[in-house]
Design a protein around this motif. Structure first.
Motif, PDB file in Angstrom:
ATOM      1  N   UNK A   1      -9.040  -6.825   7.132  1.00 19.22           N
ATOM      2  CA  UNK A   1      -8.797  -6.884   5.695  1.00 19.22           C
ATOM      3  C   UNK A   1      -7.548  -6.078   5.395  1.00 19.22           C
ATOM      4  N   UNK A   2      -6.664  -6.627   4.550  1.00 24.05           N
ATOM      5  CA  UNK A   2      -5.412  -5.930   4.317  1.00 24.05           C
ATOM      6  C   UNK A   2      -4.766  -6.282   2.999  1.00 24.05           C
TER       7      UNK A   2
ATOM      8  N   UNK B   1       3.648  -6.093   6.939  1.00 21.52           N
ATOM      9  CA  UNK B   1       2.512  -6.149   6.022  1.00 21.52           C
ATOM     10  C   UNK B   1       1.207  -6.082   6.807  1.00 21.52           C
ATOM     11  N   UNK B   2       0.177  -5.586   6.141  1.00 19.88           N
ATOM     12  CA  UNK B   2      -1.185  -5.640   6.691  1.00 19.88           C
ATOM     13  C   UNK B   2      -1.780  -6.983   6.282  1.00 19.88           C
ATOM     14  N   UNK B   3      -1.879  -7.914   7.224  1.00 15.71           N
ATOM     15  CA  UNK B   3      -2.212  -9.304   6.931  1.00 15.71           C
ATOM     16  C   UNK B   3      -3.664  -9.579   7.300  1.00 15.71           C
ATOM     17  N   UNK B   4      -4.452  -9.916   6.308  1.00 15.79           N
ATOM     18  CA  UNK B   4      -5.871 -10.204   6.514  1.00 15.79           C
ATOM     19  C   UNK B   4      -6.047 -11.385   7.462  1.00 15.79           C
TER      20      UNK B   4
ATOM     21  N   UNK C   1     -10.909   2.252   1.071  1.00 12.60           N
ATOM     22  CA  UNK C   1     -11.940   1.237   1.295  1.00 12.60           C
ATOM     23  C   UNK C   1     -12.707   0.880   0.024  1.00 12.60           C
ATOM     24  N   UNK C   2     -12.600   1.726  -0.991  1.00  9.90           N
ATOM     25  CA  UNK C   2     -13.249   1.431  -2.273  1.00  9.90           C
ATOM     26  C   UNK C   2     -12.475   0.382  -3.068  1.00  9.90           C
ATOM     27  N   UNK C   3     -11.294   0.034  -2.589  1.00  9.73           N
ATOM     28  CA  UNK C   3     -10.424  -0.868  -3.362  1.00  9.73           C
ATOM     29  C   UNK C   3      -9.956  -2.058  -2.523  1.00  9.73           C
ATOM     30  N   UNK C   4     -10.855  -2.611  -1.699  1.00  7.50           N
ATOM     31  CA  UNK C   4     -10.492  -3.749  -0.865  1.00  7.50           C
ATOM     32  C   UNK C   4     -10.198  -5.005  -1.677  1.00  7.50           C
TER      33      UNK C   4
ATOM     34  N   UNK D   1       0.823  -1.204   0.000  1.00  7.23           N
ATOM     35  CA  UNK D   1       0.000   0.000   0.000  1.00  7.23           C
ATOM     36  C   UNK D   1       0.858   1.255   0.000  1.00  7.23           C
ATOM     37  N   UNK D   2       0.332   2.312  -0.620  1.00  8.20           N
ATOM     38  CA  UNK D   2       0.950   3.632  -0.547  1.00  8.20           C
ATOM     39  C   UNK D   2      -0.101   4.694  -0.782  1.00  8.20           C
TER      40      UNK D   2
END
Length: 397
Positions: A342-343, A333-336, A305-308, A271-272
């Motif tokens: 959600x990540x 990392x953002x790990x779901x 949030x529009x691009x989960x 993500x950025x």
């Protein structure tokens, strides 16, 4: 012949005299042979340490680190690199310094540099500010040396700015080089540098920018993927295009994560924040507009949030070459299902690549040590050979 000596002999063939006493800002400032030298010295230092041979080329001296943003891996990698070469490491905590009382950058730079050989700086949060701060700091150091205030001129290692993250991206690439069995095997390999959903906002652009600015130099097919509106700096895109044209690779953009992952050999879902959003945030902080900052954060979180669906899932990984592309991440990392609901990446994917990810991170101390070594050792090839021949044990059992 040891691996370190073999690497030192390769180093002798490279034209790298310009690296001595020079700073390391961006990878695209360095020649191909200079990048080769960093990878070569990193591997040589690692070989020496794995054989329990001391790599102390300094008897004394300091490495100064300045982290204007949070860090775990890079902070400890810099400290490890300094220690590996014989330097003590001191972290400048700006909250405990006289900066809060109006001390200028020029004064701070000179006061901390009396016995420093290297300065490592991370300043990545604000577009147009990070690189400028590093440059201002090092210009002050150079003036101090020229004016006789400092007995030696410390060199800079960019530990991340708003433009590039050279230590991270070079560690990533060295991991890739070893994974595919040599730099000569990278040509034609496809890497997807893709945006991925995160429940947080404002993550720097320097990792995706650093990746497209570096990997395009090795004949790879680099695809930058992101939803509309998540652009990186146009100047860096131009650099990537020029690099790809020169190396025989390619650089392309897509607004489809699935297309980017299709038949990819390597994926880097991360993500950025968009370049435009980071510019806006910088202006709001400069104006002290907290209400504006808060409103921007909420707007960007809603936009994220529009691009989960931009996530590195098991299904997405099946699109890659043989369904087993090398997964990269700078961490954390953002790990779901583990660190967030959600990540960026599914827990099952992340867990499967856990060992390679940690190996990827393990290259960073050696990359930083190599940058310092090449900047401060006049004849690095000879120094590596002497370390190997001396064979001084790092520890005694």
């Amino acid at each position: 012949m040891s691996k370190a000596v073999e690497l030192a002999k390769h180093l002798q063939k490279l034209h790298i005299n310009n690296m001595y006493n020079e700073d390391f800002y961006w990878t695209w400032d360095k020649t191909g042979e200079e990048l080769d030298a960093v990878f070569t010295v990193a591997d040589a230092l690692r070989d020496l340490r794995e054989r329990n041979i001391s790599t102390r080329v300094f008897d004394s001296g300091l490495g100064i680190s300045i982290f204007r943003d949070n860090s775990t891996r890079t902070r400890f990698s810099f400290a490890s690199a300094c220690n590996l070469l014989g330097l003590a490491c001191q972290d400048l905590d700006e909250k405990k310094s006289q900066i809060a009382h109006g001390e200028t950058v020029r004064e701070t730079a000179n006061m901390v540099s009396f016995m420093a050989d290297v300065i490592g700086i991370r300043d990545d949060m604000y577009i147009g500010e990070g690189h400028k701060y590093q440059k201002t700091f090092m210009d002050a150091v150079q003036e101090g040396y020229r004016d006789g205030i400092l007995e030696q001129q410390p060199t800079l290692v960019n530990l991340q700015c708003d433009v590039d993250h050279p230590t991270q991206c070079m560690a990533d690439l060295l991991h890739v080089i070893h994974h595919f069995g040599g730099v000569e095997n990278l040509k034609g390999k496809k890497i997807a540098m893709s945006w991925a959903y995160s429940p947080s906002y404002g993550k720097p652009l320097s990792v995706p920018q650093g990746v497209v600015g570096l990997f395009t130099r090795f004949g790879m097919d680099v695809v930058l993927a992101h939803p509309e509106g998540y652009d990186i700096m146009p100047d860096v895109e131009d650099i990537a295009r020029k690099n790809a044209a020169a190396s025989g690779g390619s650089f392309s953009k897509t607004h489809s994560m699935a297309d980017a992952f299709q038949d990819a050999d390597i994926v880097y879902p991360k993500s950025w924040a968009s370049f435009a959003a980071m510019e806006e945030r910088t202006k709001l902080y400069a104006a002290g507009d907290q209400a504006g900052i808060d409103a921007l954060e909420q707007r960007l979180l809603a936009q994220n949030a529009e691009h989960k669906d931009w996530a590195c899932t098991e299904e997405m990984m099946k699109r890659t070459k043989d369904g087993s592309a090398l997964y990269l991440h700078c961490l954390p990392a953002d790990i779901t299902g583990l660190s967030c609901a959600e990540g960026e990446v599914d827990n099952s994917v992340f867990d499967r690549y856990l060992v390679p990810l940690y190996k990827e991170a393990s290259y960073k101390p050696y990359i930083i040590a190599a940058m310092i070594f090449l900047a401060k050792v006049r004849d690095p090839a000879r120094a590596l050979m002497e370390l190997d021949a001396r064979g001084g044990q790092r520890k005694h059992f």
